[in-house]
Structures are given as C-alpha cells and as structure tokens.
Write a protein that holds these residues in place. Structure first.
Motif, PDB file in Angstrom:
ATOM      1  N   LYS A 211       1.225  -1.040  -0.107  1.00 14.53           N
ATOM      2  CA  LYS A 211       0.321  -0.038   0.019  1.00 14.53           C
ATOM      3  C   LYS A 211       1.262   1.083   0.013  1.00 14.53           C
ATOM      4  CE  LYS A 211      -2.519  -3.505   1.872  1.00 14.53           C
ATOM      5  NZ  LYS A 211      -2.227  -4.805   2.529  1.00 14.53           N
ATOM      6  N   PRO A 212       0.101   2.906  -0.255  1.00 12.61           N
ATOM      7  CA  PRO A 212       1.347   3.456  -0.374  1.00 12.61           C
ATOM      8  C   PRO A 212       1.675   4.459   0.819  1.00 12.61           C
ATOM      9  CG  PRO A 212      -1.022   4.381  -1.408  1.00 12.61           C
ATOM     10  CD  PRO A 212      -1.320   2.567  -1.341  1.00 12.61           C
ATOM     11  N   ASN A 213       1.389   4.285   1.597  1.00 13.14           N
ATOM     12  CA  ASN A 213       1.621   4.924   2.693  1.00 13.14           C
ATOM     13  C   ASN A 213       2.457   3.930   3.833  1.00 13.14           C
ATOM     14  OD1 ASN A 213      -0.791   7.403   3.468  1.00 13.14           O
ATOM     15  ND2 ASN A 213      -1.981   5.402   2.573  1.00 13.14           N
ATOM     16  N   ASN A 214       3.548   4.933   4.109  1.00  6.68           N
ATOM     17  CA  ASN A 214       4.652   4.165   5.029  1.00  6.68           C
ATOM     18  C   ASN A 214       4.564   5.150   6.457  1.00  6.68           C
ATOM     19  OD1 ASN A 214       7.150   3.666   6.615  1.00  6.68           O
ATOM     20  ND2 ASN A 214       8.022   3.085   4.847  1.00  6.68           N
ATOM     21  N   VAL A 215       4.071   4.903   7.683  1.00  7.98           N
ATOM     22  CA  VAL A 215       3.781   5.255   8.640  1.00  7.98           C
ATOM     23  C   VAL A 215       4.397   5.702   9.116  1.00  7.98           C
ATOM     24  CG1 VAL A 215       1.414   5.508  10.818  1.00  7.98           C
ATOM     25  CG2 VAL A 215       1.079   3.811   8.269  1.00  7.98           C
ATOM     26  N   ALA A 216       5.507   4.605   9.352  1.00  4.12           N
ATOM     27  CA  ALA A 216       6.673   4.689  10.675  1.00  4.12           C
ATOM     28  C   ALA A 216       7.590   6.125   9.650  1.00  4.12           C
ATOM     29  CB  ALA A 216       7.628   3.240  10.395  1.00  4.12           C
ATOM     30  N   MET A 217       7.904   6.044   8.155  1.00  2.60           N
ATOM     31  CA  MET A 217       8.262   7.525   7.792  1.00  2.60           C
ATOM     32  C   MET A 217       7.637   8.379   7.469  1.00  2.60           C
ATOM     33  SD  MET A 217      11.737   6.069   6.506  1.00  2.60           S
ATOM     34  CE  MET A 217      12.163   7.555   5.011  1.00  2.60           C
ATOM     35  N   GLY A 218       5.731   8.158   7.646  1.00  2.98           N
ATOM     36  CA  GLY A 218       5.031   9.009   7.592  1.00  2.98           C
ATOM     37  C   GLY A 218       5.072  10.312   6.088  1.00  2.98           C
ATOM     38  N   VAL A 219       4.952   9.113   5.547  1.00  2.00           N
ATOM     39  CA  VAL A 219       4.658   9.728   4.169  1.00  2.00           C
ATOM     40  C   VAL A 219       4.001   8.547   2.993  1.00  2.00           C
ATOM     41  CG1 VAL A 219       7.340  10.677   3.633  1.00  2.00           C
ATOM     42  CG2 VAL A 219       6.799   8.533   3.178  1.00  2.00           C
ATOM     43  N   ASN A 220       3.192   9.334   2.114  1.00  2.03           N
ATOM     44  CA  ASN A 220       2.922   8.246   1.499  1.00  2.03           C
ATOM     45  C   ASN A 220       2.900   8.762   0.133  1.00  2.03           C
ATOM     46  OD1 ASN A 220       1.015   8.172  -1.206  1.00  2.03           O
ATOM     47  ND2 ASN A 220      -0.781   7.569   0.642  1.00  2.03           N
ATOM     48  N   ILE A 221       3.592   7.702  -0.437  1.00  6.34           N
ATOM     49  CA  ILE A 221       4.747   7.728  -1.875  1.00  6.34           C
ATOM     50  C   ILE A 221       4.199   7.521  -3.133  1.00  6.34           C
ATOM     51  CG2 ILE A 221       6.301   6.401  -0.521  1.00  6.34           C
ATOM     52  CD1 ILE A 221       5.550   4.274  -3.110  1.00  6.34           C
ATOM     53  N   MET A 222       2.718   7.779  -3.133  1.00  9.20           N
ATOM     54  CA  MET A 222       1.856   7.983  -4.680  1.00  9.20           C
ATOM     55  C   MET A 222       1.149  10.305  -4.388  1.00  9.20           C
ATOM     56  SD  MET A 222       2.022   5.553  -5.794  1.00  9.20           S
ATOM     57  CE  MET A 222       1.339   3.163  -5.993  1.00  9.20           C
ATOM     58  N   ASP A 223       1.656  10.524  -2.660  1.00  5.36           N
ATOM     59  CA  ASP A 223       1.458  11.512  -3.211  1.00  5.36           C
ATOM     60  C   ASP A 223       2.999  12.122  -3.248  1.00  5.36           C
ATOM     61  OD1 ASP A 223      -1.316  11.177  -2.426  1.00  5.36           O
ATOM     62  OD2 ASP A 223      -0.763  11.567  -0.028  1.00  5.36           O
ATOM     63  N   SER A 224       3.586  12.062  -2.224  1.00  4.09           N
ATOM     64  CA  SER A 224       5.300  12.543  -3.046  1.00  4.09           C
ATOM     65  C   SER A 224       5.882  12.806  -3.791  1.00  4.09           C
ATOM     66  CB  SER A 224       6.529  12.589  -1.482  1.00  4.09           C
ATOM     67  OG  SER A 224       4.908  12.465  -0.011  1.00  4.09           O
ATOM     68  N   ILE A 225       5.744  11.879  -4.995  1.00  3.30           N
ATOM     69  CA  ILE A 225       6.852  11.131  -5.754  1.00  3.30           C
ATOM     70  C   ILE A 225       6.507  11.293  -6.307  1.00  3.30           C
ATOM     71  CG2 ILE A 225       8.442  11.524  -4.068  1.00  3.30           C
ATOM     72  CD1 ILE A 225       8.967   8.465  -3.889  1.00  3.30           C
ATOM     73  N   LYS A 226       6.836  11.149  -8.237  1.00  6.83           N
ATOM     74  CA  LYS A 226       6.118  10.657  -9.066  1.00  6.83           C
ATOM     75  C   LYS A 226       7.195   9.525  -9.116  1.00  6.83           C
ATOM     76  CE  LYS A 226       3.523  14.197 -10.643  1.00  6.83           C
ATOM     77  NZ  LYS A 226       3.112  15.707 -11.592  1.00  6.83           N
ATOM     78  N   GLY A 227       6.707   7.706  -9.630  1.00  5.72           N
ATOM     79  CA  GLY A 227       7.260   6.807 -10.563  1.00  5.72           C
ATOM     80  C   GLY A 227       6.689   5.963 -11.250  1.00  5.72           C
ATOM     81  N   ALA A 228       7.598   5.293 -12.057  1.00  9.90           N
ATOM     82  CA  ALA A 228       6.779   4.640 -13.220  1.00  9.90           C
ATOM     83  C   ALA A 228       7.715   3.057 -13.428  1.00  9.90           C
ATOM     84  CB  ALA A 228       6.355   4.751 -14.006  1.00  9.90           C
ATOM     85  N   ASP A 229       7.025   2.170 -13.716  1.00 14.07           N
ATOM     86  CA  ASP A 229       7.603   1.165 -13.832  1.00 14.07           C
ATOM     87  C   ASP A 229       8.492   1.239 -15.582  1.00 14.07           C
ATOM     88  OD1 ASP A 229       8.732  -1.676 -14.702  1.00 14.07           O
ATOM     89  OD2 ASP A 229       7.566  -2.753 -12.614  1.00 14.07           O
ATOM     90  N   LEU A 230       9.497   0.974 -15.962  1.00 15.75           N
ATOM     91  CA  LEU A 230       9.704   1.247 -17.077  1.00 15.75           C
ATOM     92  C   LEU A 230      10.401  -0.495 -17.581  1.00 15.75           C
ATOM     93  CD1 LEU A 230      12.314   4.109 -16.509  1.00 15.75           C
ATOM     94  CD2 LEU A 230       9.779   4.636 -16.817  1.00 15.75           C
ATOM     95  N   GLY A 231      10.449  -1.312 -16.935  1.00 11.18           N
ATOM     96  CA  GLY A 231      10.794  -2.300 -18.217  1.00 11.18           C
ATOM     97  C   GLY A 231      11.720  -2.814 -17.391  1.00 11.18           C
ATOM     98  N   ASP A 232      12.135  -4.019 -18.726  1.00 10.08           N
ATOM     99  CA  ASP A 232      13.336  -4.783 -17.969  1.00 10.08           C
ATOM    100  C   ASP A 232      14.011  -4.440 -19.385  1.00 10.08           C
ATOM    101  OD1 ASP A 232      12.500  -6.335 -16.081  1.00 10.08           O
ATOM    102  OD2 ASP A 232      11.917  -8.234 -17.089  1.00 10.08           O
ATOM    103  N   VAL A 233      15.279  -4.632 -18.976  1.00 13.05           N
ATOM    104  CA  VAL A 233      16.197  -4.021 -19.729  1.00 13.05           C
ATOM    105  C   VAL A 233      16.860  -5.441 -19.600  1.00 13.05           C
ATOM    106  CG1 VAL A 233      19.227  -3.980 -19.592  1.00 13.05           C
ATOM    107  CG2 VAL A 233      18.179  -3.280 -17.724  1.00 13.05           C
ATOM    108  N   PRO A 234      17.272  -5.027 -21.833  1.00 13.56           N
ATOM    109  CA  PRO A 234      16.874  -6.390 -22.506  1.00 13.56           C
ATOM    110  C   PRO A 234      18.452  -7.423 -22.237  1.00 13.56           C
ATOM    111  CG  PRO A 234      17.496  -4.061 -23.575  1.00 13.56           C
ATOM    112  CD  PRO A 234      17.368  -4.150 -22.369  1.00 13.56           C
ATOM    113  N   VAL A 235      18.847  -7.891 -21.253  1.00 16.28           N
ATOM    114  CA  VAL A 235      19.890  -8.907 -20.803  1.00 16.28           C
ATOM    115  C   VAL A 235      20.260  -9.844 -22.036  1.00 16.28           C
ATOM    116  CG1 VAL A 235      19.245  -8.329 -18.223  1.00 16.28           C
ATOM    117  CG2 VAL A 235      18.801 -10.233 -19.337  1.00 16.28           C
ATOM    118  N   ILE A 236      21.132  -9.905 -22.200  1.00 17.70           N
ATOM    119  CA  ILE A 236      21.608 -11.376 -22.820  1.00 17.70           C
ATOM    120  C   ILE A 236      22.136 -12.273 -21.910  1.00 17.70           C
ATOM    121  CG2 ILE A 236      22.976 -11.898 -25.271  1.00 17.70           C
ATOM    122  CD1 ILE A 236      23.073  -9.479 -25.780  1.00 17.70           C
ATOM    123  N   PRO A 237      21.461 -13.358 -21.885  1.00 19.74           N
ATOM    124  CA  PRO A 237      21.640 -14.737 -20.772  1.00 19.74           C
ATOM    125  C   PRO A 237      23.203 -15.099 -21.750  1.00 19.74           C
ATOM    126  CG  PRO A 237      19.667 -14.682 -20.961  1.00 19.74           C
ATOM    127  CD  PRO A 237      19.481 -13.722 -22.422  1.00 19.74           C
TER     128      PRO A 237
END
Length: 297
Positions: free
Chosen positions: A46-72
């Motif tokens: 969930k977005p609220n970290n009570v111990a840190m006193g923040v809601n990460i969705m309210d304070s910062i913006k981010g996204a999942d950019l997918g995977d690096v095209p690795v070569i096994p």
C-alpha cells in the motif's frame, strides 16, 4: 505496486527497472526471475509508510520502465545494455534508478551508468558476502567480483564506502582484512548483531557524509528463515524487522541509485523472499518521498 508503465522517466522522480540476468551466479541460478517475482507480489504493498510519515504516491512520481534487454550468458553485452538503459531512460531525466535483479554482477553495470553522471560514488552495501573477489573460478566478472571491478574502474570510493552484514564460511580467512586494506569499512554480521539501528546509522553517516550514495541490497543479508529464495543463502542473518530498522534511519543520505538483487523465486514458492524484497524497495521509495516532502531532494 500497480505503478503505471512508462517508456522513460521524463517528469518522474524514479524509474523501476528490471534486470533479469543470473548467469554470473556461482552456485544456484534463478535470480533472472526476480524482477517478475518482486513485481507480482508487490501488488500487496500500500502507498502509506506510517513509520516514515509519507505516502509515496502523494510525494513522488514514478513508473515501471520494464526490463533491460539482457543477453543470458553474455555479461559484457548485458553490462552495455544496463548502462544504456539506465542512462537513456532514467538518469538523463534526472530520476533515480531503482533496479530489481538479477544476480549481484548486474550492479557493476548500474554503477557505470550512475558514476558516469554523478562521479565517484559512496557505496552502502548490505549483503552476507563482500563480493570483492579478484576472480571466481578464474573469471573477473562474476557475482562475487563486482565491487573489486567497480573500485578498479574508479566508480566507487572505498574510503567512503561501507559493507554491512557479511557472515558465513570463507575460502580465505583474511577476506575482511583484504577489504579493509582496499579501503572499505566492513561491519561483519556478528558485530552487527551487537549494534542498534541507531549505532549502525551513525557509522554509515560518518562514513558517507554528504556524498552521492548508491545503495545495493543483496537479499541474502536477510536470514534464510525470512528470505529463503536466493542463490547463496547464509545462516545467522537478520530478521525482516531488523532489516527495515536498519534502512529507515538512512533517510537523509544523498541517494542517486538503488538496487535489490539475488531474489530467486524458484527456491521459495511461498513468495516471502520476493515480498521481503518488495518491502525493501518500498522503504527506499519512502526515503525518496521523505526527502521530497522535506525539501531534501
């Protein structure tokens, strides 16, 4: 965490990047499945970290950019892909790369990208292994060697870096001395068990100061009772609660990159290892949110 997908980090504070590479592992492979495993279970966060006193969705913006095209099996080509992906999709926009491994060899590629932008970095390294070997099985590039190479390439400053939680049996009884001779400060696991979270934080802050920091977290820092799904587990580690307690006081360090590595879902069908890793990532994102909320970023 149900974050949106994006092609790059334009307008964002952070970008999540998966690096599903594990063919530099020296014992059990499987960490290539770590990014998907962590992503899947992170739906529970969930977005609220009570111990840190923040809601990460309210304070910062981010996204999942997918995977690096690795070569096994092709580590140098994979390093190039890691560096290009982090540079082009995250760092060029001023965002913080937050990566999911993959074995610990991938961190060298990340450090190359981040140091190219910010210069020589302080490393804060949680692990049960030093990963400072010169060679493993005669090879220079392995998940046991990334920080020796990073030091040699001038990516990290050993005199302002710290390695935390190392334990287990060793091939060379002088490994800790070798690390110290190279300039690193090492807090072995048995010493850490005698310290409070506040004492550890004070030691890290003294070592790092206001320098730019890359935090790398190997999931085998956590005791295998709490995180069994990893390639090279070591007993005598730390609980999930202790782990979170060690991370939260670092909220004012000048972080410019982060990863969590060595999650190997095939060895833990209960998914508690992946969930531990997802929560570690949540704590790091909470630090970014705390810093943004309080004008530190």
């Amino acid at each position: 965490m149900r974050l949106p997908h994006a092609e790059d980090a334009q307008g964002l504070d952070f970008g999540i990047v998966g690096i599903p590479f594990d063919t530099a592992a020296s014992f059990r492979a499987g960490a290539r499945f770590g990014p998907n495993g962590v992503r899947n279970i992170s739906a529970m966060i969930k977005p609220n970290n009570v111990a840190m006193g923040v809601n990460i969705m309210d304070s910062i913006k981010g996204a999942d950019l997918g995977d690096v095209p690795v070569i096994p099996d092709y580590i140098h080509e994979t390093y190039k892909a890691i560096q290009e992906t982090l540079t082009d999709k995250v760092l060029s926009y001023g965002a913080v790369p937050v990566s999911i491994g993959g074995d610990h060899a991938i961190t060298l590629g990340e450090l190359r990208a981040v140091a190219a932008k910010y210069g020589k970095l302080s490393l804060v390294h949680f692990d049960s292994h030093l990963d400072l070997c010169d060679t493993v099985f005669g090879q220079k590039y392995n998940h046991g060697t990334p920080f020796r190479r990073a030091m040699e390439e001038g990516l990290i400053d050993p005199d302002h870096s710290i390695q935390i939680g190392m334990r287990g049996s060793l091939y060379d009884p002088d490994d800790f001395k070798i690390a110290a001779d190279l300039g690193f400060k090492v807090i072995p696991g048995d010493v850490l068990h005698t310290m409070t979270a506040g004492q550890l934080s004070e030691t890290i802050h003294e070592r790092v100061g206001d320098r730019k920091v890359f935090l790398t977290f190997d999931i085998d820092f956590v005791d295998p009772a709490y995180a069994p799904g990893t390639g090279t587990p070591e007993v005598g580690g730390f609980t999930s609660f202790e782990t979170l307690s060690f991370l939260r006081p670092l909220k004012d360090l000048n972080f410019v990159g982060f990863d969590v590595v060595e999650v190997a879902p095939p060895y833990d069908h209960s998914e508690i290892t992946a969930y531990m890793a997802a929560n570690i990532m949540f704590e790091f994102l909470s630090i970014l949110a705390y810093q943004k909320k309080n004008g530190l970023r």
